[in-house]
Design a protein around this motif. Structure first.
Motif, PDB file in Angstrom:
ATOM      1  N   GLY A   1       0.833  -1.185   0.000  1.00  0.00           N
ATOM      2  CA  GLY A   1       0.000   0.000   0.000  1.00  0.00           C
ATOM      3  C   GLY A   1       0.876   1.246   0.000  1.00  0.00           C
ATOM      4  N   ARG A   2       0.496   2.239  -0.801  1.00  0.00           N
ATOM      5  CA  ARG A   2       1.301   3.459  -0.867  1.00  0.00           C
ATOM      6  C   ARG A   2       0.393   4.682  -0.960  1.00  0.00           C
ATOM      7  N   LEU A   3       0.609   5.608  -0.044  1.00  0.00           N
ATOM      8  CA  LEU A   3      -0.038   6.904  -0.101  1.00  0.00           C
ATOM      9  C   LEU A   3       0.931   7.875  -0.760  1.00  0.00           C
ATOM     10  N   GLU A   4       0.520   8.435  -1.883  1.00  0.00           N
ATOM     11  CA  GLU A   4       1.390   9.364  -2.587  1.00  0.00           C
ATOM     12  C   GLU A   4       0.550  10.498  -3.171  1.00  0.00           C
ATOM     13  N   GLY A   5       1.228  11.543  -3.555  1.00  0.00           N
ATOM     14  CA  GLY A   5       0.543  12.672  -4.150  1.00  0.00           C
ATOM     15  C   GLY A   5       1.539  13.614  -4.775  1.00  0.00           C
ATOM     16  N   PHE A   6       1.071  14.755  -5.176  1.00  0.00           N
ATOM     17  CA  PHE A   6       1.950  15.743  -5.792  1.00  0.00           C
ATOM     18  C   PHE A   6       1.286  17.101  -5.760  1.00  0.00           C
ATOM     19  N   THR A   7       2.101  18.116  -5.849  1.00  0.00           N
ATOM     20  CA  THR A   7       1.642  19.472  -6.148  1.00  0.00           C
ATOM     21  C   THR A   7       2.509  19.993  -7.276  1.00  0.00           C
ATOM     22  N   GLY A   8       1.907  20.786  -8.146  1.00  0.00           N
ATOM     23  CA  GLY A   8       2.661  21.366  -9.246  1.00  0.00           C
ATOM     24  C   GLY A   8       2.771  20.479 -10.462  1.00  0.00           C
ATOM     25  N   ALA A   9       1.810  19.592 -10.705  1.00  0.00           N
ATOM     26  CA  ALA A   9       1.845  18.770 -11.917  1.00  0.00           C
ATOM     27  C   ALA A   9       1.841  19.677 -13.145  1.00  0.00           C
ATOM     28  N   GLY A  10       2.680  19.368 -14.120  1.00  0.00           N
ATOM     29  CA  GLY A  10       2.827  20.235 -15.278  1.00  0.00           C
ATOM     30  C   GLY A  10       3.464  21.554 -14.928  1.00  0.00           C
ATOM     31  N   PHE A  11       4.023  21.622 -13.683  1.00  0.00           N
ATOM     32  CA  PHE A  11       4.688  22.827 -13.162  1.00  0.00           C
ATOM     33  C   PHE A  11       3.724  24.012 -13.116  1.00  0.00           C
ATOM     34  N   ALA A  12       2.455  23.663 -12.769  1.00  0.00           N
ATOM     35  CA  ALA A  12       1.409  24.667 -12.589  1.00  0.00           C
ATOM     36  C   ALA A  12       0.992  24.690 -11.123  1.00  0.00           C
ATOM     37  N   ALA A  13       0.645  25.849 -10.600  1.00  0.00           N
ATOM     38  CA  ALA A  13       0.385  26.001  -9.170  1.00  0.00           C
ATOM     39  C   ALA A  13      -0.910  25.338  -8.725  1.00  0.00           C
ATOM     40  N   ASP A  14      -1.898  25.191  -9.600  1.00  0.00           N
ATOM     41  CA  ASP A  14      -3.222  24.739  -9.196  1.00  0.00           C
ATOM     42  C   ASP A  14      -3.478  23.267  -9.488  1.00  0.00           C
ATOM     43  N   ARG A  15      -2.432  22.477  -9.691  1.00  0.00           N
ATOM     44  CA  ARG A  15      -2.621  21.051 -10.009  1.00  0.00           C
ATOM     45  C   ARG A  15      -1.981  20.202  -8.919  1.00  0.00           C
ATOM     46  N   GLU A  16      -2.836  19.529  -8.153  1.00  0.00           N
ATOM     47  CA  GLU A  16      -2.354  18.702  -7.056  1.00  0.00           C
ATOM     48  C   GLU A  16      -3.284  17.511  -6.870  1.00  0.00           C
ATOM     49  N   ASP A  17      -2.789  16.497  -6.144  1.00  0.00           N
ATOM     50  CA  ASP A  17      -3.584  15.295  -5.919  1.00  0.00           C
ATOM     51  C   ASP A  17      -2.984  14.515  -4.752  1.00  0.00           C
ATOM     52  N   LEU A  18      -3.805  13.662  -4.141  1.00  0.00           N
ATOM     53  CA  LEU A  18      -3.378  12.763  -3.075  1.00  0.00           C
ATOM     54  C   LEU A  18      -4.242  11.516  -3.181  1.00  0.00           C
ATOM     55  N   TYR A  19      -3.626  10.329  -3.231  1.00  0.00           N
ATOM     56  CA  TYR A  19      -4.386   9.112  -3.470  1.00  0.00           C
ATOM     57  C   TYR A  19      -3.659   7.920  -2.855  1.00  0.00           C
ATOM     58  N   TRP A  20      -4.393   6.795  -2.783  1.00  0.00           N
ATOM     59  CA  TRP A  20      -3.894   5.568  -2.167  1.00  0.00           C
ATOM     60  C   TRP A  20      -3.803   4.481  -3.230  1.00  0.00           C
ATOM     61  N   LEU A  21      -2.620   3.868  -3.334  1.00  0.00           N
ATOM     62  CA  LEU A  21      -2.399   2.766  -4.262  1.00  0.00           C
ATOM     63  C   LEU A  21      -2.381   1.447  -3.489  1.00  0.00           C
ATOM     64  N   ASN A  22      -3.171   0.505  -3.941  1.00  0.00           N
ATOM     65  CA  ASN A  22      -3.314  -0.776  -3.255  1.00  0.00           C
ATOM     66  C   ASN A  22      -2.968  -1.903  -4.228  1.00  0.00           C
TER      67      ASN A  22
ATOM     68  N   GLN B   1       1.236 -15.933 -11.235  1.00  0.00           N
ATOM     69  CA  GLN B   1       1.000 -14.831 -10.299  1.00  0.00           C
ATOM     70  C   GLN B   1      -0.203 -14.018 -10.763  1.00  0.00           C
ATOM     71  N   ALA B   2      -1.176 -13.912  -9.879  1.00  0.00           N
ATOM     72  CA  ALA B   2      -2.326 -13.044 -10.114  1.00  0.00           C
ATOM     73  C   ALA B   2      -2.089 -11.737  -9.364  1.00  0.00           C
ATOM     74  N   GLN B   3      -2.486 -10.636  -9.949  1.00  0.00           N
ATOM     75  CA  GLN B   3      -2.274  -9.322  -9.344  1.00  0.00           C
ATOM     76  C   GLN B   3      -3.558  -8.514  -9.397  1.00  0.00           C
ATOM     77  N   ASP B   4      -3.849  -7.830  -8.293  1.00  0.00           N
ATOM     78  CA  ASP B   4      -4.976  -6.912  -8.238  1.00  0.00           C
ATOM     79  C   ASP B   4      -4.438  -5.547  -7.807  1.00  0.00           C
ATOM     80  N   ALA B   5      -4.452  -4.581  -8.710  1.00  0.00           N
ATOM     81  CA  ALA B   5      -3.906  -3.255  -8.457  1.00  0.00           C
ATOM     82  C   ALA B   5      -5.019  -2.217  -8.588  1.00  0.00           C
ATOM     83  N   ARG B   6      -5.168  -1.372  -7.567  1.00  0.00           N
ATOM     84  CA  ARG B   6      -6.244  -0.384  -7.570  1.00  0.00           C
ATOM     85  C   ARG B   6      -5.746   0.947  -7.018  1.00  0.00           C
ATOM     86  N   VAL B   7      -6.476   1.997  -7.328  1.00  0.00           N
ATOM     87  CA  VAL B   7      -6.177   3.319  -6.813  1.00  0.00           C
ATOM     88  C   VAL B   7      -7.462   3.915  -6.251  1.00  0.00           C
ATOM     89  N   GLU B   8      -7.331   4.557  -5.087  1.00  0.00           N
ATOM     90  CA  GLU B   8      -8.488   5.179  -4.433  1.00  0.00           C
ATOM     91  C   GLU B   8      -8.207   6.660  -4.225  1.00  0.00           C
TER      92      GLU B   8
END
Length: 480
Positions: A87-108, A127-134
């Motif tokens: 499980g990984r909690l990740e996010g970003f601010t400044g996507a495309g090097f723009a001030a108003d683009r940000e996100d925070l999400y959970w990868l499972n 190997q079976a894999q189940d990958a999701r994002v919330e």
């Protein structure tokens, strides 16, 4: 058959041979998948009720183990099951090097692996894999975030792939060579990467040679993952342990083919690209290590010719300080760009199918294409279970008329008339990983990319931030 595969892997542009080779391994693995799932399902209830051998009671009662810990003890010796969750909690601010683009999400991500060894000379794995994002903003079309319950691996080994003098593997598998700067499994990604194909290995005391023919598996969110589509990768890789202090020389050649790509003039054409290179790694002394690599690309895409190259070099020194240790290192990476975008000569280096995460910065905003990259870092290990590292990066475009490319190879920014300043920016990274046991690792990190003159001219020019926290748990290991 193995000889034919090696020969085919050395034929540039052999797009007619590839489908024939790969078709023999079954491009659709559904029958194998459900047969093995059924086999596992039958084995579990039969052995779940088997009593464990009687033991003398310990003087101090041990903590009870979860029922899953006994699964591989009670199963037959020819069957082993592994279960992993990340499980990984990740996010970003400044996507495309723009001030108003940000996100925070959970990868499972869950993976269930089964290995079957009915004989010493044969092993099969699935190997079976189940990958999701919330919680991610906007639509998620699939890779690299989401791939619900699909088949990631399904292969058979004839011979021991890590020990036998000659071994052969066929089916859906991972491919990883060298530092994985060109061919790797990209396990940092939630969906990761696999290939359909065949691989043969030959080894003697001081060298090992691999030959393979494959096609990358395309992740499809609402359909079964498949390979093919005219995209193939062939190659050979050798490891020669001939240098002092356990050093090695690793020459390789990879041939990539693809259909319906655009030439510089905009016409559709077929790609045939050969990447020839060598990696040299080892130690100058017990404390000083080095790793260097150079790769040259030649070939064609329709009427265009390909002429590109890339290089990598790092030197590090490790010092012990009591029970702790630290390593300082300096690194340089270069990948050519296209000097004249409309002259019919493609100068942008193609990084193929890399494991690119943190190769050129933790933020993964920079790839091994059209770049000069300088890096300095420190890795500190205060104890065996804890590793803390930090790094500084600075980037310049190799060609001012070519684009800036991300770790995934996508275009981030471009000034078609030519950048007035090639300095992209600087980045600071900080990471830590704690491994309390062999089955659990907790890690986290933060990256901040400061926009330089090029990004300020080509984009809004805001800084990019990337934080993450991750936990990986091996709920059930493949060992007995």
């Amino acid at each position: 058959m193995c000889a034919c595969l090696i020969a085919a892997s050395r034929l540039p542009g052999n797009s007619a041979v590839a489908p024939v080779l790969l078709a023999g391994f079954g491009m659709t693995y559904r029958p194998v998948f459900f047969a093995l799932v059924g086999l596992i399902g039958m084995s579990l209830p039969l052995h779940a009720q088997t009593a464990l051998p009687a033991q003398n009671p310990p003087s101090t009662p041990a903590a009870p183990k979860p029922p899953m810990a006994y699964a591989n003890v009670t199963m037959p010796k020819w069957l082993r099951i592994g279960v992993e969750h990340r499980g990984r909690l990740e996010g970003f601010t400044g996507a495309g090097f723009a001030a108003d683009r940000e996100d925070l999400y959970w990868l499972n991500r869950f993976r269930v692996t089964a290995k079957i060894s009915p004989a010493s000379w044969f092993t099969a794995a699935i190997q079976a894999q189940d990958a999701r994002v919330e919680g991610r903003n906007g639509a998620v079309s699939g890779a690299p975030f989401r791939d619900q319950f699909d088949l990631r691996l399904a292969y058979g080994d004839f011979g021991n792939f890590e020990k036998s003098r000659v071994a052969f593997r066929a089916g859906r598998q991972e491919l990883a060579f060298g530092d994985q700067r060109l061919v790797g499994s990209a396990n940092w990604l939630n969906t990761a990467r696999s290939f359909d194909g065949a691989r043969v290995v030959y080894r003697q005391k001081k060298f090992r040679v691999d030959g393979f023919a494959s096609s990358v598996v395309a992740v499809k969110m609402d359909a079964f993952d498949k390979s093919g589509g005219g995209t193939y990768l062939y190659g050979s890789d050798a490891q020669l342990n001939v240098l002092p202090l356990a050093g090695m020389v690793e020459p390789y050649e990879f041939v990539r083919t693809a259909r319906n790509l655009k030439t510089e003039a905009g016409a559709a054409g077929e790609l045939t690209s050969t990447t020839s290179g060598v990696r040299v790694a080892g130690r100058f002394s017990p404390r000083t290590d080095y790793n260097t690599e150079i790769a040259v690309q030649r070939g064609s895409l329709g009427s265009d010719t390909i002429s590109a190259w890339a290089g990598h070099g790092v030197v590090g020194r490790t010092v012990a300080a009591g029970k702790a240790s630290y390593r300082m290192f300096a690194e340089y990476n270069y990948a050519s760009g296209d000097e004249t975008p409309d002259d019919g000569i493609r100068g942008t280096f193609d990084q193929l199918y890399p494991t690119a995460h943190d190769k050129y910065g933790l933020a993964d905003q920079i790839g091994w294409k059209n770049i000069h990259h300088v890096r300095a870092g420190l890795e500190f290990k205060p104890q065996t279970k804890l590793l803390v590292s930090g790094g500084y990066h600075s980037y310049w475009l190799a060609s001012s008329r070519d684009a800036l490319y991300s770790a995934a190879g996508a275009v981030l920014a471009r000034i078609t008339t030519g950048a007035p300043d090639r300095h992209v920016g600087q980045e600071l990274d900080l990471q830590a990983a704690y491994t309390p046991s062999a089955r659990v690792q907790i890690s986290g990190g933060y990256a901040h990319l400061f926009a330089g003159p090029f990004l300020k001219a080509a984009t809004p020019g805001k800084s990019y931030n990337f934080p993450y926290v991750m936990i990986t748990t091996m709920l059930l290991g493949l060992e007995k």
